[in-house]
Design a protein around this motif. Structure first.
Motif, PDB file in Angstrom:
ATOM      1  N   TYR A  38       0.860  -1.171   0.000  1.00  0.00           N
ATOM      2  CA  TYR A  38       0.000   0.000   0.000  1.00  0.00           C
ATOM      3  C   TYR A  38       0.901   1.227   0.000  1.00  0.00           C
ATOM      4  N   ILE A  40       1.230   5.723  -0.664  1.00  0.00           N
ATOM      5  CA  ILE A  40       0.623   7.043  -0.790  1.00  0.00           C
ATOM      6  C   ILE A  40       1.682   7.982  -1.348  1.00  0.00           C
ATOM      7  N   ASP A  42       2.172  11.905  -2.182  1.00  0.00           N
ATOM      8  CA  ASP A  42       1.539  13.151  -1.787  1.00  0.00           C
ATOM      9  C   ASP A  42       2.434  14.306  -2.210  1.00  0.00           C
ATOM     10  N   ARG A  51      -2.531  13.841  -4.853  1.00  0.00           N
ATOM     11  CA  ARG A  51      -2.297  12.675  -4.013  1.00  0.00           C
ATOM     12  C   ARG A  51      -2.792  11.429  -4.747  1.00  0.00           C
ATOM     13  N   LYS A  53      -3.258   7.255  -3.837  1.00  0.00           N
ATOM     14  CA  LYS A  53      -3.186   6.135  -2.916  1.00  0.00           C
ATOM     15  C   LYS A  53      -3.442   4.880  -3.728  1.00  0.00           C
TER      16      LYS A  53
END
Length: 174
Positions: A38, A40, A42, A51, A53
């Motif tokens: 996982y 992210i 940003d 952003r 994800k």
């Protein structure tokens, strides 16, 4: 992260990946793996938000083989194709007017490598060369691709375990 299963108990996956076991006879194995991560990304400036994800999951059937060349010398090779899914959520715009886009992509990967090394009771050293190519189609005309090629030169020394641990895990030795 990953979860793997080595189908051949006579094959030392740990010799190639962690250099903490000694493969004394030539052997190979199919190794099934499940990879998942996982992330992210940003990139925000003042009031502008960018952003992404995403969650990746993929299955990889790999084949590894170690040739024991002469006493302590070994040559290992591996190849691993894989197929997976990428679940992505992108947020962009200003804080009070945010655009959100959700996508699912089919991902593909091909990885492999060669490892030449020396292993004994006390010493292990060698050279590991690996490659990987990852890609997925964002739409009918755009493809995202990430290729990597890298080498690792390693040297290790094996110490005897502390006597307390040695007695616990190998009680018949004493």
């Amino acid at each position: 992260m990953s979860t793997s299963y080595v189908f051949n108990p006579n094959f030392s996956y740990r010799n190639i990946v962690y250099q903490n076991e000694w493969q004394k006879i030539s052997s190979g194995s199919l190794i099934g793996s499940l990879y998942y991560d996982y992330n992210i990304f940003d990139l925000n400036e003042a009031d502008v938000i960018n952003r992404e994800k995403f969650f990746n999951v993929r299955l990889a059937p790999a084949y590894y083989y170690t040739f024991v060349l002469h006493d302590n010398w070994f040559l290992s090779a591996n190849l691993s194709p894989s197929l997976g899914l990428r679940f992505s959520k992108t947020e962009s715009g200003v804080e009070d007017n945010l655009e959100i886009e959700n996508n699912t992509y089919i991902t593909r990967r091909l990885g492999g490598g060669i490892n030449l090394g020396y292993s004994s009771k006390r010493i292990i050293y060698g050279l590991n060369i690996s490659f990987s190519a990852d890609w997925y189609n964002e739409d009918n005309v755009s493809t995202t691709e990430n290729d990597q090629f890298y080498g690792l030169l390693y040297f290790g020394y094996r110490f005897d375990p502390p006597k307390v641990l040695d007695k616990i895990f190998r009680p018949n030795k004493h």
